[in-house]
Design a protein around this motif. Structure first.
Motif, PDB file in Angstrom:
ATOM      1  N   THR A 149       2.538 -11.580  24.591  1.00  0.00           N
ATOM      2  CA  THR A 149       2.382 -10.596  23.492  1.00  0.00           C
ATOM      3  C   THR A 149       1.989  -9.233  24.063  1.00  0.00           C
ATOM      4  OG1 THR A 149       0.126 -11.372  23.126  1.00  0.00           O
ATOM      5  CG2 THR A 149       1.803 -12.202  21.616  1.00  0.00           C
ATOM      6  N   THR A 150       1.210  -9.252  25.159  1.00  0.00           N
ATOM      7  CA  THR A 150       0.818  -7.981  25.782  1.00  0.00           C
ATOM      8  C   THR A 150       2.033  -7.282  26.388  1.00  0.00           C
ATOM      9  OG1 THR A 150      -1.324  -8.944  26.239  1.00  0.00           O
ATOM     10  CG2 THR A 150      -0.797  -6.955  27.446  1.00  0.00           C
ATOM     11  N   VAL A 151       2.970  -8.088  26.942  1.00  0.00           N
ATOM     12  CA  VAL A 151       4.184  -7.504  27.537  1.00  0.00           C
ATOM     13  C   VAL A 151       5.148  -7.057  26.432  1.00  0.00           C
ATOM     14  CG1 VAL A 151       6.230  -8.042  28.926  1.00  0.00           C
ATOM     15  CG2 VAL A 151       3.993  -8.822  29.681  1.00  0.00           C
ATOM     16  N   ALA A 152       5.239  -7.865  25.367  1.00  0.00           N
ATOM     17  CA  ALA A 152       6.228  -7.572  24.313  1.00  0.00           C
ATOM     18  C   ALA A 152       5.799  -6.407  23.421  1.00  0.00           C
ATOM     19  CB  ALA A 152       6.451  -8.815  23.455  1.00  0.00           C
ATOM     20  N   ALA A 153       4.483  -6.236  23.273  1.00  0.00           N
ATOM     21  CA  ALA A 153       4.007  -5.249  22.293  1.00  0.00           C
ATOM     22  C   ALA A 153       4.417  -3.801  22.605  1.00  0.00           C
ATOM     23  CB  ALA A 153       2.501  -5.360  22.127  1.00  0.00           C
ATOM     24  N   MET A 195       0.881  -1.174   0.000  1.00  0.00           N
ATOM     25  CA  MET A 195       0.000   0.000   0.000  1.00  0.00           C
ATOM     26  C   MET A 195       0.916   1.221   0.000  1.00  0.00           C
ATOM     27  SD  MET A 195      -2.923  -1.620   2.351  1.00  0.00           S
ATOM     28  CE  MET A 195      -4.135  -0.405   1.892  1.00  0.00           C
ATOM     29  N   LYS A 196       0.754   2.118   0.926  1.00  0.00           N
ATOM     30  CA  LYS A 196       1.561   3.334   0.820  1.00  0.00           C
ATOM     31  C   LYS A 196       2.727   3.355   1.800  1.00  0.00           C
ATOM     32  CE  LYS A 196      -1.836   5.389   3.831  1.00  0.00           C
ATOM     33  NZ  LYS A 196      -2.868   6.340   4.062  1.00  0.00           N
ATOM     34  N   PHE A 197       2.996   2.203   2.472  1.00  0.00           N
ATOM     35  CA  PHE A 197       3.975   2.244   3.550  1.00  0.00           C
ATOM     36  C   PHE A 197       5.380   1.816   3.128  1.00  0.00           C
ATOM     37  CE2 PHE A 197      -0.128   1.833   5.669  1.00  0.00           C
ATOM     38  CZ  PHE A 197      -0.054   2.920   6.515  1.00  0.00           C
ATOM     39  N   THR A 198       6.373   2.441   3.773  1.00  0.00           N
ATOM     40  CA  THR A 198       7.770   2.025   3.618  1.00  0.00           C
ATOM     41  C   THR A 198       7.975   0.840   4.573  1.00  0.00           C
ATOM     42  OG1 THR A 198       8.420   3.427   5.445  1.00  0.00           O
ATOM     43  CG2 THR A 198       8.493   4.430   3.264  1.00  0.00           C
ATOM     44  N   PRO A 199       9.138   0.145   4.482  1.00  0.00           N
ATOM     45  CA  PRO A 199       9.374  -0.956   5.437  1.00  0.00           C
ATOM     46  C   PRO A 199       9.199  -0.499   6.887  1.00  0.00           C
ATOM     47  CG  PRO A 199      10.996  -1.030   3.691  1.00  0.00           C
ATOM     48  CD  PRO A 199      10.194   0.219   3.465  1.00  0.00           C
ATOM     49  N   ARG A 200       9.637   0.731   7.196  1.00  0.00           N
ATOM     50  CA  ARG A 200       9.491   1.231   8.563  1.00  0.00           C
ATOM     51  C   ARG A 200       8.008   1.352   8.945  1.00  0.00           C
ATOM     52  NH1 ARG A 200      12.213   6.621  10.824  1.00  0.00           N
ATOM     53  NH2 ARG A 200      13.776   5.999   9.335  1.00  0.00           N
ATOM     54  N   GLY A 201       7.222   1.921   8.025  1.00  0.00           N
ATOM     55  CA  GLY A 201       5.784   2.078   8.269  1.00  0.00           C
ATOM     56  C   GLY A 201       5.104   0.724   8.371  1.00  0.00           C
ATOM     57  N   ALA A 202       5.522  -0.218   7.505  1.00  0.00           N
ATOM     58  CA  ALA A 202       4.913  -1.551   7.514  1.00  0.00           C
ATOM     59  C   ALA A 202       5.207  -2.263   8.831  1.00  0.00           C
ATOM     60  CB  ALA A 202       5.450  -2.366   6.344  1.00  0.00           C
ATOM     61  N   PHE A 203       6.441  -2.082   9.354  1.00  0.00           N
ATOM     62  CA  PHE A 203       6.785  -2.705  10.635  1.00  0.00           C
ATOM     63  C   PHE A 203       5.925  -2.110  11.756  1.00  0.00           C
ATOM     64  CE2 PHE A 203       9.514  -2.777  14.510  1.00  0.00           C
ATOM     65  CZ  PHE A 203       9.410  -4.136  14.741  1.00  0.00           C
ATOM     66  N   ARG A 204       5.698  -0.801  11.675  1.00  0.00           N
ATOM     67  CA  ARG A 204       4.849  -0.153  12.683  1.00  0.00           C
ATOM     68  C   ARG A 204       3.452  -0.764  12.690  1.00  0.00           C
ATOM     69  NH1 ARG A 204       6.626   6.014  11.196  1.00  0.00           N
ATOM     70  NH2 ARG A 204       8.584   5.976  12.322  1.00  0.00           N
ATOM     71  N   VAL A 205       2.901  -0.939  11.488  1.00  0.00           N
ATOM     72  CA  VAL A 205       1.558  -1.511  11.374  1.00  0.00           C
ATOM     73  C   VAL A 205       1.549  -2.926  11.968  1.00  0.00           C
ATOM     74  CG1 VAL A 205      -0.208  -2.298   9.739  1.00  0.00           C
ATOM     75  CG2 VAL A 205       0.923  -0.103   9.372  1.00  0.00           C
ATOM     76  N   GLY A 206       2.571  -3.725  11.606  1.00  0.00           N
ATOM     77  CA  GLY A 206       2.643  -5.094  12.108  1.00  0.00           C
ATOM     78  C   GLY A 206       2.792  -5.137  13.619  1.00  0.00           C
ATOM     79  N   ALA A 207       3.684  -4.284  14.158  1.00  0.00           N
ATOM     80  CA  ALA A 207       3.930  -4.276  15.607  1.00  0.00           C
ATOM     81  C   ALA A 207       2.650  -3.894  16.367  1.00  0.00           C
ATOM     82  CB  ALA A 207       5.050  -3.303  15.934  1.00  0.00           C
ATOM     83  N   GLY A 208       1.896  -2.977  15.781  1.00  0.00           N
ATOM     84  CA  GLY A 208       0.651  -2.533  16.428  1.00  0.00           C
ATOM     85  C   GLY A 208      -0.407  -3.617  16.500  1.00  0.00           C
ATOM     86  N   MET A 209      -0.253  -4.651  15.668  1.00  0.00           N
ATOM     87  CA  MET A 209      -1.263  -5.715  15.636  1.00  0.00           C
ATOM     88  C   MET A 209      -0.877  -6.914  16.512  1.00  0.00           C
ATOM     89  SD  MET A 209      -3.685  -4.685  13.521  1.00  0.00           S
ATOM     90  CE  MET A 209      -4.536  -6.135  12.929  1.00  0.00           C
ATOM     91  N   VAL A 210       0.274  -6.816  17.193  1.00  0.00           N
ATOM     92  CA  VAL A 210       0.792  -7.973  17.943  1.00  0.00           C
ATOM     93  C   VAL A 210      -0.026  -8.366  19.189  1.00  0.00           C
ATOM     94  CG1 VAL A 210       2.747  -8.667  19.410  1.00  0.00           C
ATOM     95  CG2 VAL A 210       3.153  -7.937  17.062  1.00  0.00           C
ATOM     96  N   PRO A 211      -0.472  -7.403  20.026  1.00  0.00           N
ATOM     97  CA  PRO A 211      -1.078  -7.843  21.297  1.00  0.00           C
ATOM     98  C   PRO A 211      -2.349  -8.679  21.112  1.00  0.00           C
ATOM     99  CG  PRO A 211      -0.971  -5.444  21.160  1.00  0.00           C
ATOM    100  CD  PRO A 211      -0.528  -5.956  19.860  1.00  0.00           C
ATOM    101  N   ARG A 212      -2.445  -9.740  21.878  1.00  0.00           N
ATOM    102  CA  ARG A 212      -3.680 -10.542  21.915  1.00  0.00           C
ATOM    103  C   ARG A 212      -4.162 -10.519  23.362  1.00  0.00           C
ATOM    104  NH1 ARG A 212      -0.449 -11.551  17.973  1.00  0.00           N
ATOM    105  NH2 ARG A 212      -0.874 -13.258  16.523  1.00  0.00           N
ATOM    106  N   ALA A 213      -5.445 -10.557  23.546  1.00  0.00           N
ATOM    107  CA  ALA A 213      -5.931 -10.614  24.937  1.00  0.00           C
ATOM    108  C   ALA A 213      -7.282 -11.287  25.002  1.00  0.00           C
ATOM    109  CB  ALA A 213      -5.958  -9.227  25.554  1.00  0.00           C
ATOM    110  N   GLU A 214      -8.329 -10.458  25.115  1.00  0.00           N
ATOM    111  CA  GLU A 214      -9.639 -10.992  25.496  1.00  0.00           C
ATOM    112  C   GLU A 214     -10.193 -12.046  24.534  1.00  0.00           C
ATOM    113  OE1 GLU A 214      -8.887  -7.765  25.212  1.00  0.00           O
ATOM    114  OE2 GLU A 214      -9.914  -7.084  23.406  1.00  0.00           O
TER     115      GLU A 214
END
Lengths: 554, 148
Positions: free
Chosen positions: A417-421, A368-387
């Protein structure tokens, strides 16, 4: 003679009744005491993690549950009473009553989650959401399920254990990244906006996937062998049921809202809507799907009506009360003995869950419109799992599709994942733009305005007025966090964020649209002048106070 | 959003005559009344709303742009106008310079809509120096609309 013969029988019946009554009283006393301990431990755990580790309360609540559960302190013998949480026979370590409360909590959670999903926004921002959300969902499902094969806890990908390991890996818990991004004033950034949109899709797709998985697992539990033909039938049935409920919900929601408004009682309206969510949850389970699916669909259907804010407000109290209990009971289900030898499996599963979201969401983001840095940000933001992971794990455990060992692995993954995110997200968001093209990057740069008021009450009041002003301008306003009131405000390709923290209101907006954000806020700030002028005309507060109490002591 | 949906040749005015701030506001308002966008009997109410807003904070922005606006239920829908006074007048602008380009919006209080957003979007377009310069050189209303 008959009467005399009947007396011992009556006596026996009376003794038996008395014993049942005593038994019931004892059970209820035990239940209430258990609840008291759960409530106190959950709140204390949540408070400690939030206050001293600056982490999410859910983590502390889960840990508290693990500590007081039947597989830890709960099994300790209290003199004159016995164990507070005696282990229950079978694979399910807590009583039916406690799990019923957790099930009710999961329905509240998913109903509110559906309510928060503004369907119009969901459809409007579908491109980014679908691409990133689907990528993350597929990668996490297959890597999660593959882990089950790798560690020989399942024979094939069609094994219910593998399916549940996959399903547990899918659902992102967006509240944690939302809080971090709002603290860092990055929520209105292209990466922040994409994370929130993808998380909504992730929820919807994850729930549909769960519907199919539960359907497949139930079919297999009945002894049938799954082949692609049967999978297709189950998938069509599950998606068909989802679509029918969704269509019925969307068609009826407006009429339901109109009729309910005639009652003119927000309490009654909220109670009836929640009743309908329970009803749909039950129907959903009877149709071979999970209860949370019905609750989510009810929430999603009502999300497009004007009842949504009223319902959220009315149910917030229920949520605040029951959700810590939910996390605590989920922690109590962890059986440490069953986890022996699975720590390495749990760690590998967690790493796979992290990689699957970073790569599964990040790689599509690159296209889409993201650079590798932006793509990593998007991926990192999706890491936490919980409820949702815990709910899915609970469903799997209660129905016997997964054992206590895999349930423990799921809790471990959710916690890790909640601690690592947070550190991942924080380090990912350091540095410059994550959007391709210099011009686009400049346009997407954020401008921030901070307004400071004399008191938190005033800031809260103005914040409510500002969000209302955006709604009046036909923006979608979505509250993301109620502890530190955080709003995401969207319309077309504009996305702003507003955070009210104590006496400050911070508005973040892309430079490209700062005219819009600043002018809307300016009008509200100027309206304050009218308000202050009208306050001058008000009867003196001293006089009002005197009038209020002047006849109290005659 | 499409600015041209709210501004047409009926509501584009060139060569304003007034030389004072209130005079410009009244002149644009009268032109809108003459164009049939605002009822004559509502003139006083709309004017009052515009002046009350000006008193709170001048709508004279930077670079010769002013955005007089108000909310009043004397209108049923968004009414917008773009007016030009090439010589410029003192409009109490933020940068102290004369204002040449005036965007007026009057929107209903009770109806929701992208009213402020419209104002913001058009201001954003005028943020480009080349568009401002070209606007002041235009001869016809169509040329102005083309630039927007």
């Amino acid at each position: 003679m008959e009467t005399i013969l009947a007396i011992p029988g009556l006596l026996l019946a009376s003794v038996a009744e008395h014993a049942v009554e005593r038994d019931m009283t004892h059970l209820m006393t035990q239940y209430i005491l258990q609840l008291a301990v759960i409530m106190l431990a959950a709140r204390m755990g949540g408070f400690l993690v939030k206050r001293y580790l600056n982490g999410p309360a859910a983590l502390g609540e889960l840990a508290a549950g693990m500590a007081i559960g039947p597989c830890a302190l709960g099994a300790w013998h209290i003199p004159g009473w016995g164990a507070l949480f005696p282990p229950v026979a079978g694979i399910f370590p807590v009583s039916t009553e406690l799990y019923a409360l957790a099930t009710l909590a999961s329905i509240v959670l998913l109903f509110l989650s559906g309510l928060e999903t503004d369907l119009r926004v969901f459809l409007h921002y579908s491109v980014a959401g679908i691409v990133v959300g689907t990528g993350g969902l597929l990668a996490s499902f297959f890597l999660g399920a593959w882990c089950a094969l790798l560690f020989n806890v399942a024979d094939s990908l069609m094994d219910p254990s593998a399916l549940f390991m996959g399903a547990m890996a899918t659902a992102t818990s967006v509240s944690l990244p939302a809080r971090i991004l709002s603290e860092k004033r990055k929520m209105a950034s292209p990466e922040g906006v994409t994370i929130l949109a993808a998380a909504v899709f992730d929820d919807v797709l994850g729930i549909i996937a769960l519907a199919i998985i539960v359907g497949m697992s139930k079919t297999m539990a009945s002894g049938a062998v799954m082949d692609w033909g049967k999978i297709s039938v189950v998938a069509v049935k599950s998606i068909g049921f989802w679509l029918i409920l969704m269509a019925a919900g969307l068609l009826l929601a407006k009429h339901i809202a109109r009729v309910l408004k005639l009652l003119r009682s927000p309490n009654t309206i909220a109670a009836i809507c929640f009743g309908l969510a329970l009803l749909l949850a039950g129907i959903s389970e009877m149709a071979g799907l999970a209860m949370i699916i019905g609750a989510y669909i009810m929430g999603l259907s009502l999300s497009g009506t004007d009842l949504v804010y009223e319902l959220q407000e009315q149910l917030q109290g229920v949520y605040d009360f029951i959700i810590p209990v939910f996390f605590c009971v989920m922690g109590m289900l962890v059986n440490f003995a069953a986890m022996k030898g699975l720590i390495f499996f749990g760690l590998v599963y967690t790493v796979m869950c992290i990689i699957s979201k970073v790569a599964g969401c990040g790689i599509p983001a690159l296209f889409m419109k993201f650079t590798p840095r932006g793509a990593f940000r998007v991926g990192a933001g999706m890491v936490p799992r919980a409820e949702v992971t815990l709910i899915v794990a609970g469903i799997g455990l209660s129905a016997g599709y997964i054992g206590p060992n895999l349930f423990g692995v799921a809790v471990m993954m959710a916690m890790l994942t909640t601690v690592a995110a947070p550190p991942m997200i924080l380090s990912a968001f350091r540095g410059g733009s994550g959007v391709r093209g210099e011009e686009t990057a400049q346009e997407q740069e954020l401008s921030t305005a901070v307004l400071t008021f004399p008191s938190a009450d005033m800031a809260e009041f103005i914040c409510a007025r500002i969000t209302r002003a955006f709604r009046n301008e036909e923006f979608f306003v979505h509250m993301l966090d109620s502890d530190v009131p955080t709003y995401q405000i969207r319309k077309e390709d504009m996305a702003f964020s507003i955070v009210q923290d104590d006496v400050h209101i911070t508005i973040s907006m892309p430079l490209q649209y700062e005219h819009v954000g600043r002018l809307i806020v300016l009008e509200e700030v100027l309206a304050l002048k009218d308000l202050l002028d009208s306050a001058k005309d008000m009867q003196s507060p001293d006089q009002m106070g005197t009038d209020l109490v002047s006849n109290l002591f005659v | 959003m499409d600015v041209k949906k709210a501004i047409s040749t009926d509501t584009v005015f060139q060569d304003l005559k007034s030389t004072t701030k209130t005079g410009v506001i009244e002149e644009i308002l009268d032109l809108l009344i003459a164009a049939g966008k605002i009822r004559k009997e509502n003139r006083a109410e709309v004017l009052n709303a515009l002046l009350v807003r000006e008193n709170k904070m001048s709508t004279g922005m930077q670079h010769g742009i002013a955005i007089p606006h108000a909310k009043t239920d004397a209108v049923e829908d968004l009414v917008a106008a773009l007016a030009i006074k090439k010589e410029g007048i003192d409009f109490d602008a933020l940068d102290g310079k004369p204002s040449h380009i005036f965007i007026m919006t009057i929107s209903p209080v009770k109806r929701t809509g992208p009213h402020i957003q419209f104002l913001a979007e058009i201001s954003r377009k005028l943020n480009q120096p080349s568009i401002r310069e070209k606007l002041l050189l235009t001869q016809t209303k169509d040329e102005i609309l083309q630039l927007l």
